[in-house]
Enzyme design. Structure first.
Site, short mmCIF file in Angstrom:
data_model
loop_
_atom_site.label_atom_id
_atom_site.label_comp_id
_atom_site.label_asym_id
_atom_site.label_seq_id
_atom_site.Cartn_x
_atom_site.Cartn_y
_atom_site.Cartn_z
N CYS A 86 0.38 -1.24 -0.15
CA CYS A 86 -0.23 -0.01 -0.16
C CYS A 86 0.66 1.25 0.05
CB CYS A 86 -1.23 -0.09 0.79
SG CYS A 86 -2.32 0.97 0.83
N HIS A 176 -3.28 -4.67 1.63
CA HIS A 176 -2.77 -5.08 2.93
C HIS A 176 -2.69 -6.38 3.85
CE1 HIS A 176 -2.50 -1.05 4.86
NE2 HIS A 176 -3.29 -0.05 3.69
N GLU A 178 -0.56 -7.48 5.55
CA GLU A 178 -1.24 -7.95 7.06
C GLU A 178 -2.18 -7.51 8.23
OE1 GLU A 178 -0.32 -5.38 5.81
OE2 GLU A 178 -1.39 -3.54 7.58
N1 GLN Z 1 -3.69 6.50 0.71
C1 GLN Z 1 -2.30 6.33 1.16
C2 GLN Z 1 -1.92 7.10 0.96
O1 GLN Z 1 -1.25 7.56 -0.32
C3 GLN Z 1 -1.72 4.17 1.30
C4 GLN Z 1 -3.00 4.13 2.27
C5 GLN Z 1 -2.63 3.03 2.20
O2 GLN Z 1 -1.14 2.57 3.33
N2 GLN Z 1 -3.77 2.03 3.59
O3 GLN Z 1 -0.10 7.14 1.03
#
Ligand code: GLN
Length: 194
Positions: A86, A176, A178
């Site tokens: 992410c 994610h 995790e």
């Molecule tokens: N939207 C977040 C970003 O741009 C990432 C979101 C997340 O890691 N769950 O940094």
């Protein structure tokens, strides 16, 4: 032999990744010592690294100011594995089209932040992932879109869009891994048989 795992802990989901790495290690018969990384000087001793989700602008700024960013780049240049998830994927990418993110260029993909919607649009989806026998329950939270895959390999798609990619020793996921008890993505990134 025990492996040294590092979880980048300047901001974001840290303890969940540490647990997932330990569980994946156990599943693959590896003993792993996990260190949370908030300063420079630790990454060079790590055999594998995890870059968690969180807020990519904050993570990026702290990796630069703490001098950890070049250590992560050297880790990848040495062919050692990284799992970037992410916001971690956003920082690891070649380009995120956001000047507040200093991309590390660890894997050859372009990403678009928040392309799957806002927090309230979070969802879970079963994904077919290359290298896994059964679908993986993937949790998406303000996830980035991988808009250009360059020389990376797509490991999984959702709705026709890539959401897991691999480029050499680096695996990146929009979701994610995790946040579920299923540690197979960590297993794939760190302990997959050659
Ligand atoms: N939207 C977040 C970003 O741009 C990432 C979101 C997340 O890691 N769950 O940094």
């Amino acid at each position: 032999m025990s492996l040294n795992a590092g979880v980048i802990a300047v901001q974001g989901d840290v303890s969940e990744h540490a647990d997932a790495i330990r569980r994946a290690g156990t599943a693959h018969g590896e003993s792993v010592a996990v260190t949370e990384i908030r300063q420079s000087g630790i990454v060079p001793d790590c055999d594998l690294l995890c870059m968690p989700g969180g807020e990519s602008t904050a993570i990026s700024r702290l990796l630069q100011s703490e001098g950890i960013a070049p250590e992560i780049q050297a880790h990848v240049e040495a062919g050692k594995p990284v799992l970037a998830t992410c916001a971690g994927l956003i920082v690891a990418a070649t380009d995120a089209d956001d000047e507040r993110v200093d991309n590390l260029g660890l894997l050859d993909v372009t990403v678009e932040r928040n392309a799957f919607g806002r927090q309230k649009d979070s969802f879970e989806a079963p994904l077919d992932v290359t290298g896994l026998d059964e679908p993986y329950p993937a949790v998406f939270i303000r996830a980035p879109l991988i808009s250009d895959v360059g020389s990376a390999t797509v490991l999984a798609e959702w709705d026709g869009r890539p959401v897991a990619v691999q480029d050499g020793p680096v695996v990146g996921t929009s979701f994610h891994p995790e946040l579920t008890p299923d540690s197979r993505i960590h297993g794939l990134a760190f302990f997959a048989d050659e």
